[in-house]
Design an enzyme around this catalytic site. Structure first.
Site, PDB file in Angstrom:
ATOM      1  N   ASN A   1     -10.252   0.109   0.785  1.00 23.03           N
ATOM      2  CA  ASN A   1      -9.188  -0.030   1.780  1.00 23.03           C
ATOM      3  C   ASN A   1      -9.676   0.311   3.192  1.00 23.03           C
ATOM      4  O   ASN A   1     -10.317   1.339   3.391  1.00 23.03           O
ATOM      5  CB  ASN A   1      -8.047   0.942   1.472  1.00 23.03           C
ATOM      6  CG  ASN A   1      -7.295   0.580   0.212  1.00 23.03           C
ATOM      7  OD1 ASN A   1      -7.613  -0.387  -0.461  1.00 23.03           O
ATOM      8  ND2 ASN A   1      -6.299   1.376  -0.106  1.00 23.03           N
ATOM      9  N   VAL A   2      -9.301  -0.529   4.134  1.00 21.11           N
ATOM     10  CA  VAL A   2      -9.628  -0.288   5.547  1.00 21.11           C
ATOM     11  C   VAL A   2      -8.370  -0.540   6.372  1.00 21.11           C
ATOM     12  O   VAL A   2      -7.817  -1.645   6.352  1.00 21.11           O
ATOM     13  CB  VAL A   2     -10.763  -1.228   6.021  1.00 21.11           C
ATOM     14  CG1 VAL A   2     -11.065  -1.001   7.504  1.00 21.11           C
ATOM     15  CG2 VAL A   2     -12.023  -1.029   5.185  1.00 21.11           C
TER      16      VAL A   2
ATOM     17  N   THR B   1      -7.359   1.984   9.563  1.00 17.05           N
ATOM     18  CA  THR B   1      -7.454   2.513  10.938  1.00 17.05           C
ATOM     19  C   THR B   1      -8.363   1.649  11.822  1.00 17.05           C
ATOM     20  O   THR B   1      -8.062   1.423  12.996  1.00 17.05           O
ATOM     21  CB  THR B   1      -7.964   3.974  10.892  1.00 17.05           C
ATOM     22  OG1 THR B   1      -7.076   4.713  10.043  1.00 17.05           O
ATOM     23  CG2 THR B   1      -7.984   4.609  12.270  1.00 17.05           C
TER      24      THR B   1
ATOM     25  N   HIS C   1      -7.736   9.189   4.907  1.00 21.55           N
ATOM     26  CA  HIS C   1      -7.149   8.191   5.808  1.00 21.55           C
ATOM     27  C   HIS C   1      -7.360   8.610   7.258  1.00 21.55           C
ATOM     28  O   HIS C   1      -7.306   9.793   7.577  1.00 21.55           O
ATOM     29  CB  HIS C   1      -5.645   8.074   5.557  1.00 21.55           C
ATOM     30  CG  HIS C   1      -5.303   7.539   4.197  1.00 21.55           C
ATOM     31  ND1 HIS C   1      -4.418   8.163   3.349  1.00 21.55           N
ATOM     32  CD2 HIS C   1      -5.736   6.431   3.542  1.00 21.55           C
ATOM     33  CE1 HIS C   1      -4.305   7.453   2.241  1.00 21.55           C
ATOM     34  NE2 HIS C   1      -5.092   6.403   2.321  1.00 21.55           N
ATOM     35  N   GLY C   2      -7.561   7.638   8.131  1.00 23.61           N
ATOM     36  CA  GLY C   2      -7.711   7.944   9.557  1.00 23.61           C
ATOM     37  C   GLY C   2      -9.169   8.143   9.931  1.00 23.61           C
ATOM     38  O   GLY C   2     -10.066   7.670   9.241  1.00 23.61           O
TER      39      GLY C   2
ATOM     40  N   ASP D   1       0.845  -1.203   0.000  1.00 21.63           N
ATOM     41  CA  ASP D   1       0.000   0.000   0.000  1.00 21.63           C
ATOM     42  C   ASP D   1       0.883   1.257   0.000  1.00 21.63           C
ATOM     43  O   ASP D   1       1.915   1.294   0.677  1.00 21.63           O
ATOM     44  CB  ASP D   1      -0.872  -0.051   1.275  1.00 21.63           C
ATOM     45  CG  ASP D   1      -1.997   0.948   1.263  1.00 21.63           C
ATOM     46  OD1 ASP D   1      -2.462   1.316   0.172  1.00 21.63           O
ATOM     47  OD2 ASP D   1      -2.435   1.355   2.368  1.00 21.63           O
TER      48      ASP D   1
HETATM   49  P1  13P Z   1      -8.337   4.141   6.662  1.00 22.89           P
HETATM   50  O1  13P Z   1      -7.153   4.090   7.571  1.00 22.89           O
HETATM   51  O2  13P Z   1      -9.065   5.431   6.764  1.00 22.89           O
HETATM   52  O3  13P Z   1      -9.223   2.956   6.807  1.00 22.89           O
HETATM   53  O4  13P Z   1      -7.767   4.105   5.159  1.00 22.89           O
HETATM   54  C1  13P Z   1      -7.142   2.956   4.703  1.00 22.89           C
HETATM   55  C2  13P Z   1      -6.459   3.188   3.409  1.00 22.89           C
HETATM   56  O5  13P Z   1      -6.964   3.848   2.527  1.00 22.89           O
HETATM   57  C3  13P Z   1      -5.151   2.565   3.226  1.00 22.89           C
HETATM   58  O6  13P Z   1      -4.540   2.947   2.051  1.00 22.89           O
END
Ligand code: 13P
Length: 283
Positions: free
Chosen positions: A230-231, A233, A180-181, A82
């Site tokens: 994508n997950v 956090t 993200h986050g 990633d």
């Molecule tokens: P989150 O941390 O908001 O779930 O995002 C994950 C992500 O996009 C990793 O590339």
């Protein structure tokens, strides 16, 4: 078990109107917990590693561990890198057996982003590895990657079409307003861009920043063409919060297997929730 490539999985998801869950893992326990949850739903899954995790273990040790877990799984498990901003690290992970890599050149001017993404793709093609690319800048914090709100930038349709055509990426992650986050407010998401890309290009679209989006937003993004979500956090929270809870509830227990099992369930619940949701409108 390996049944389909990264590209085939995402193309199938796009065609059948669901998304493959991509979960960021950071050690053996989290990787195993994600796979076990995917197995319960008999669904393919993507195990993602941040560059920070790669640096911690080294590509060889991490790659060997993840390939072995993937090999033993009863569902298709894709091992993916990633947000890699470093061409050399992307190459090292390809050499160590990753199935796909995201090259994130989004902080560079467009032409430099295209040039570096193409260099990664040229290397990947000879090894049967697939490449995800990013355009625009996704806000928020992802391990050691930080983009402040004032530096975030949505991708435009015109630039997106140009970037995808020029690079030939296998999956495309445009900045669409997700972050993200943990979300501070309600994100303003460019659903129209996702839909236009679904209609105008074959390349599957990737949605970053899955943690904290509500069910309607997920389903709308996926209906509009998001084929990988994508997950990260939420997985970290399950792990760290789970550690705290367990120790608080069992201060005198000296049972590492039971502790690991508790964390396995905590992570598993998050993964089950998202995979089920991502496949709810599957055709
Ligand atoms: P989150 O941390 O908001 O779930 O995002 C994950 C992500 O996009 C990793 O590339």
């Amino acid at each position: 078990m390996k049944t389909k490539s990264f590209k085939e999985e995402l193309q199938t998801a796009k065609r059948r109107s669901y998304a493959v869950g991509a979960f960021n893992i950071f050690n053996y326990l989290s990787a195993r917990a994600v796979i076990r949850a995917a197995q319960k739903l008999d669904a393919p899954v993507i195990l993602q590693t941040s560059t920070q995790t790669v640096r911690k273990f080294g590509p060889q040790e991490l790659g060997t561990m993840l390939r072995q877990l993937a090999w033993n799984a009863s569902v298709n498990v894709i091992v993916h890198l990633d947000h890699c901003q470093n061409v050399e690290m992307a190459k090292a992970c390809m050499d160590a057996g990753w199935d796909s890599v995201m090259f994130d050149g989004s902080h560079f001017p467009l032409e430099d982003n295209i040039r570096m993404t193409k260099e990664v793709i040229a290397y990947a093609r000879h090894r049967g590895v697939y490449v995800e690319g990013e355009l625009g800048r996704i806000a928020g914090v992802e391990d050691d990657l930080q983009v402040d709100d004032d530096k975030a930038k949505g991708a435009t349709l015109e630039e997106s079409l140009y970037y995808v055509r020029e690079t030939g990426v296998d999956a495309f992650a445009p900045a669409v307003g997700t972050a993200h986050g943990v979300y501070k407010g309600t994100p303003v998401i460019d659903f129209d861009l996702v839909k236009a890309l679904k209609e105008q290009i074959e390349t599957p679209v990737v949605i970053h920043g899955g943690t904290g989006l509500d069910e309607d937003t997920f389903r709308r993004l996926i209906r509009n063409g998001g084929a990988k979500v994508n997950v990260s956090t939420a997985i970290k929270h399950a792990y760290i919060d789970g550690c705290k809870e367990y120790i608080q509830n069992n201060p005198d227990k000296l049972d590492p297997i039971d502790f690991d099992q508790y964390l396995n369930c905590a992570i598993g619940d998050i993964v089950l929730y998202h995979i089920e949701l991502f496949r709810r409108d599957m055709k």
